[in-house]
Design a protein around this motif. Structure first.
Motif, mmCIF file in Angstrom:
data_model
loop_
_atom_site.group_PDB
_atom_site.id
_atom_site.type_symbol
_atom_site.label_atom_id
_atom_site.label_comp_id
_atom_site.label_asym_id
_atom_site.label_seq_id
_atom_site.Cartn_x
_atom_site.Cartn_y
_atom_site.Cartn_z
ATOM 1 N N ILE A 119 3.707 1.340 12.185
ATOM 2 C CA ILE A 119 5.097 0.718 12.204
ATOM 3 C C ILE A 119 5.139 -0.468 11.553
ATOM 4 O O ILE A 119 6.259 -0.713 10.760
ATOM 5 C CB ILE A 119 5.392 0.239 13.726
ATOM 6 C CG1 ILE A 119 5.475 1.552 14.733
ATOM 7 C CG2 ILE A 119 6.726 -0.433 13.987
ATOM 8 C CD1 ILE A 119 6.664 2.578 14.132
ATOM 9 N N GLU A 120 4.099 -1.188 11.231
ATOM 10 C CA GLU A 120 4.310 -2.651 10.342
ATOM 11 C C GLU A 120 4.301 -2.052 8.840
ATOM 12 O O GLU A 120 5.050 -2.693 8.088
ATOM 13 C CB GLU A 120 2.750 -3.152 10.746
ATOM 14 C CG GLU A 120 2.499 -3.889 12.040
ATOM 15 C CD GLU A 120 1.218 -4.408 12.069
ATOM 16 O OE1 GLU A 120 1.215 -5.593 12.705
ATOM 17 O OE2 GLU A 120 0.219 -3.783 11.428
ATOM 18 N N TRP A 142 -3.564 3.881 0.011
ATOM 19 C CA TRP A 142 -2.794 4.118 1.492
ATOM 20 C C TRP A 142 -2.649 2.962 2.245
ATOM 21 O O TRP A 142 -1.556 2.726 2.544
ATOM 22 C CB TRP A 142 -3.602 5.383 2.194
ATOM 23 C CG TRP A 142 -2.773 5.575 3.436
ATOM 24 C CD1 TRP A 142 -3.041 5.549 4.547
ATOM 25 C CD2 TRP A 142 -1.352 6.168 3.453
ATOM 26 N NE1 TRP A 142 -2.095 5.822 5.590
ATOM 27 C CE2 TRP A 142 -0.894 6.279 4.860
ATOM 28 C CE3 TRP A 142 -0.477 6.649 2.499
ATOM 29 C CZ2 TRP A 142 0.397 7.016 5.366
ATOM 30 C CZ3 TRP A 142 0.614 7.084 2.684
ATOM 31 C CH2 TRP A 142 1.154 7.247 4.236
ATOM 32 N N ASN A 143 -3.655 2.310 2.492
ATOM 33 C CA ASN A 143 -3.460 1.258 3.621
ATOM 34 C C ASN A 143 -4.295 0.084 3.284
ATOM 35 O O ASN A 143 -5.237 -0.199 4.237
ATOM 36 C CB ASN A 143 -3.547 1.885 5.037
ATOM 37 C CG ASN A 143 -3.021 0.716 6.003
ATOM 38 O OD1 ASN A 143 -2.479 -0.479 5.631
ATOM 39 N ND2 ASN A 143 -3.053 1.217 7.119
ATOM 40 N N GLY A 152 0.912 -1.168 0.008
ATOM 41 C CA GLY A 152 -0.061 0.161 -0.144
ATOM 42 C C GLY A 152 0.741 1.187 -0.162
ATOM 43 O O GLY A 152 1.983 1.091 0.140
ATOM 44 N N ALA A 153 0.274 2.431 -0.278
ATOM 45 C CA ALA A 153 1.025 3.423 -0.181
ATOM 46 C C ALA A 153 1.573 4.131 1.080
ATOM 47 O O ALA A 153 2.535 4.857 1.241
ATOM 48 C CB ALA A 153 0.183 4.731 -0.654
ATOM 49 N N ILE A 154 1.005 3.331 2.198
ATOM 50 C CA ILE A 154 1.949 3.518 3.473
ATOM 51 C C ILE A 154 3.188 3.352 3.392
ATOM 52 O O ILE A 154 4.151 3.622 4.229
ATOM 53 C CB ILE A 154 1.080 2.673 4.603
ATOM 54 C CG1 ILE A 154 1.518 3.180 5.873
ATOM 55 C CG2 ILE A 154 1.334 1.288 4.493
ATOM 56 C CD1 ILE A 154 0.646 2.562 6.953
ATOM 57 N N SER A 155 3.749 2.378 2.514
ATOM 58 C CA SER A 155 5.079 1.913 2.406
ATOM 59 C C SER A 155 5.906 2.970 1.991
ATOM 60 O O SER A 155 7.012 3.013 2.133
ATOM 61 C CB SER A 155 5.260 0.797 1.597
ATOM 62 O OG SER A 155 4.648 1.087 0.108
ATOM 63 N N SER A 175 8.064 -2.770 4.500
ATOM 64 C CA SER A 175 8.724 -2.087 3.122
ATOM 65 C C SER A 175 10.059 -1.955 3.244
ATOM 66 O O SER A 175 10.439 -1.537 2.051
ATOM 67 C CB SER A 175 7.816 -0.834 2.780
ATOM 68 O OG SER A 175 6.482 -0.965 2.857
ATOM 69 N N ILE A 176 10.747 -1.965 4.371
ATOM 70 C CA ILE A 176 12.131 -1.670 4.407
ATOM 71 C C ILE A 176 12.958 -2.586 3.661
ATOM 72 O O ILE A 176 13.806 -2.045 2.814
ATOM 73 C CB ILE A 176 12.682 -1.803 5.769
ATOM 74 C CG1 ILE A 176 12.156 -0.875 6.650
ATOM 75 C CG2 ILE A 176 14.312 -2.034 5.952
ATOM 76 C CD1 ILE A 176 12.698 0.487 6.274
#
Length: 753
Positions: A189-190, A181-182, A37-40, A195-196
């Protein structure tokens, strides 16, 4: 002097760094990030800072150490020959694996023009091997030619991605971005943590300037500049382009695309432009592979020059190309590519790709830690020492966190590879000081061991495999056996289906189906004698729910509409809810449309057959993509030969919002979900759910196909709940009082012992 090989300047080296990062990173990055998702996008903040810190550390190390070997040479300053060999071995292994993956990505783009390339597993394998050899032979011209080719192919990334980074914002739609977005309902935090590894993969390549230092005209000046400029430029482009594309292409489409930038440009302009961008991306991907193939050969050459690898890898042509080493690694990579033929070997290969990330980051940490020794021995001024130390510590902390984010299986695999590296080093260490014929035989033997282990040994279980200790059951073992041995039960669910199952603000899975699944888990705990049973609630994407069961990542799927298509992938439990398709409209929708869809006009005819075609053809219908409702809607429109516009949406919330915004006239979905969405919507007074239920599709729980023991256990638990009336309290809580038809539904669902 005439025989001196030509070397790269700072511009060409920067191009090598840029194309190595962007060619293999940004090409597929939007698709990978859309799966989260864009949250990444928030992870860019952490990754960009961490990557710049790593690049800065490499730049400082490059100033203090211009010896051939790059990261391995840095490690040698602090840890001696063992450090050199371990860094070289891990990095060399990661490059060999990653290059096959890059070739696969390039083939995916080329398949848009030549579908035969991916028409079968054998065709795919042949295509990957062909690309590996084409880029290997192209490197025979030496580093100067590689730099020139890279400086051309990188434009295949720079042009479309640069345009997207700046001009793409004219096509940016906040609504599409908000819906993306999500989609998985992850906590902040998740979302960042998941996405790291994706964003770090995009930056892998920043060290290629360091690894090619021996092929550079002025390494003391050019290597640091190429590291910093290449990484900084890539960071800016990554953030701008991936954010823009998330607001242009719906998230569901983006997550499934094999050519995200081509898809975006096709949507912005037309399919012809999209095809051009696909061609440019394929060119860039091949150029990236070309650069990485040279880096792989150069890494082996530097090790051979230090007597750490067979001397054949050190032999170079007049143009500076280690051709013999390139041919050997071409053969090794071809053997690795054969893993794409067999599905089982493909899973092994996927695990090796995950391992490549870990084996890339460990050399980062080791070589960066050597900077402290290098600065002390060089007498670095205190102020510069403190500044460099702070940045280097940040780089190492980030790298350590990246290892953690890669998952336990990948980290364990990395540790196994390190252990293998020390075994190999022990075999060659006694001979390190020898040269000539006596030294070659042990070196060749060591090389044979490396090649064998490279192909066969470092294959950890995939990250989704059940973690059950040293004696884990086979992947084909039933869910109850896995749960019994591991003490863990994994329940999967698709978020956003309130009131059936969804993630609340506290991050817990709640809803009617969640309560039923929890009851099943309680029975597992009781009947298997597992008082300390750990129940893991796992979010799965809608298009991944069947695969999650097949691959044993989850033991129970918490709810799915029972269809014949679904039966081809999973086994269903007893029905747990009398589901069916409903229709959501605006309250001020045309009365004629409401009548037609309600079946009030011609009650003895199919709903749409007797309705005015012009009225229906003027409407826009929506349904959730890849859902049973989407297939039903497509079938109805085809059956009644309607020309109405159909717009697929990625989530229930997006469909409701389209109706509110008058972009969709009718949103079809599970009727109970629509009713709940209306109840929770601030615009509830503007919406109406028709009383009519267009289909009768029961909702059931899902287990792996063929796992009859688990299915029987679930059915027995549900049957007892329905027979005793235990379900009624849950039903009332989430849906209200059941009517007589609903009560009969549950009576009929009960099976006798």
């Amino acid at each position: 002097m005439a025989n001196q090989p030509k070397k790269m300047n700072v511009v060409q080296l920067t191009f090598i760094v840029t194309v190595n990062m962007m060619g293999s990173g940004i090409i597929m990055l939007p698709t990978n990030m859309a799966k989260v998702g864009a949250i990444s996008l928030l992870s860019w903040v952490v990754t960009a800072l961490g990557s710049m810190a790593i690049a800065y550390g490499f730049a400082q190390a490059g100033i203090l150490n211009q010896r051939a070997g790059g990261m391995a040479a840095y490690a040698e300053d602090a840890y001696g020959k063992p450090g050199y060999f371990q860094v070289f071995f891990l990095y060399f292994l990661s490059l060999a694996i990653a290059n096959v993956a890059v070739a696969s990505s390039a083939l995916g783009y080329l398949a848009a023009f030549f579908p035969v390339l991916t028409s079968s597993p054998i065709a795919t394998c042949v295509g990957v091997i062909a690309l590996l050899w084409i880029t290997t032979v192209a490197n025979f011209g030496g580093p100067k030619l590689t730099g020139r080719i890279g400086s051309v192919t990188v434009w295949g990334v720079i042009l479309p991605v640069g345009f997207m980074s700046f001009a793409g914002w004219f096509w940016f739609h906040p609504g599409i971005f908000a819906a993306a977005w999500n989609p998985q309902g992850l906590r902040l935090i998740e979302g960042m943590g998941s996405s790291i590894s994706l964003t770090l993969w995009a930056f892998l390549g920043m060290e290629s300037a360091v690894q090619n230092s021996s092929a550079v005209e002025n390494p003391k000046r050019d290597v640091p500049l190429a590291c910093l400029f290449g990484t900084l430029g890539a960071a800016v482009v990554y953030i701008l382009s991936t954010t823009a594309i998330q607001g242009i292409v719906p998230n569901a489409d983006l997550a499934k695309s094999t050519g995200p930038f081509g898809l975006a440009f096709a949507q912005m302009f037309n399919p012809a432009v999209g095809s051009i961008v696909m061609g440019l991306a394929a060119m860039a991907c091949v150029g990236s592979l070309l650069g990485w193939q040279f880096t792989l050969a150069q890494t082996a050459k530097d090790a051979a020059d230090s007597n750490m690898f067979p001397s054949i890898f050190s032999k170079a042509s007049l143009a500076g190309a280690p051709i013999a080493g390139m041919i050997i690694m071409g053969i090794v990579q071809s053997l690795m590519a054969l893993s794409t033929i067999s599905p089982n070997l493909s899973e092994q290969f996927a695990a090796l790709v995950n391992l490549a990330v870990v084996t890339n980051v460990v050399p980062y940490i080791v070589s960066l830690s050597a900077l402290f020794v290098m600065m002390r021995e060089a007498g670095t001024e205190p102020a510069a020492y403190r500044r460099n130390a702070v940045v280097t510590v940040i780089a190492m902390v980030y790298s350590t966190y990246a290892l953690y984010a890669s998952g336990k299986d990948a980290v364990m695999g990395g540790m196994l590879v390190m252990a293998i590296g020390y075994v190999i080093y022990g075999l060659i260490a006694p001979r390190l000081g020898l040269r000539g014929a006596k030294a070659r035989k042990p070196a060749v033997a060591a090389a044979s061991i490396i090649a064998f282990l490279l192909l066969c040994a470092p294959a950890p279980r995939p990250a989704h495999a059940a973690e059950t200790g040293a004696t884990a059951p086979a992947a084909t073992a039933g869910a109850l056996a896995r749960i019994k041995q591991s003490g863990k039960m994994n329940i999967g669910y698709v978020n956003g289906a309130s009131p059936f199952v969804y993630r609340d603000d506290a991050g817990h899975a709640v809803g009617y189906l969640a309560a039923l699944c929890q009851n099943v888990a309680d029975q597992v705990k009781s009947e298997l004698g597992l008082p300390a049973l750990t129940v893991n609630w796992t979010l799965v994407a809608a298009d991944d729910r069947y695969r999650a069961l097949q691959e044993r990542r989850i033991d129970l799927l918490c709810g799915d509409s029972e269809t014949l298509t679904g039966r081809g992938f999973i086994s269903y439990s007893l029905p747990v809810y009398p589901g069916g398709v409903g229709a959501l409209l605006r309250a001020d929708a045309a009365p004629g449309l409401k009548q037609v869809l309600s079946g009030d006009t011609l009650p003895h005819q199919p709903v749409w057959r007797g309705s005015p075609a012009q009225l229906l053809n003027a409407q826009t219908f929506s349904s959730v993509k890849d859902s049973p409702t989407q297939r039903w809607l497509a079938d109805r429109i085809d059956h009644f030969q309607l020309t109405a516009q159909v717009v697929d949406v990625s989530s229930f919330n997006e469909g409701v919002q389209r109706v509110i915004n008058r972009k969709t006239n009718v949103f079809f979905a599970e009727r109970q979900i629509l009713q709940d969405a209306v109840k929770r919507s601030p615009a509830s007074s503007d919406l109406v759910v028709l009383q009519r239920r267009f289909t009768d599709v029961p909702v059931s729980l899902g287990v792996a196909r063929g796992d009859e023991d688990m299915r029987l256990f679930v059915d027995r638990t549900l049957s007892k709940m329905f027979a005793s009336g235990q379900y009624r309290g849950l039903y009332v809580k989430w849906f209200g009082e059941p009517d007589e038809d609903t009560k009969n539904f549950y009576r009929l669902a009960v099976l006798p012992e």
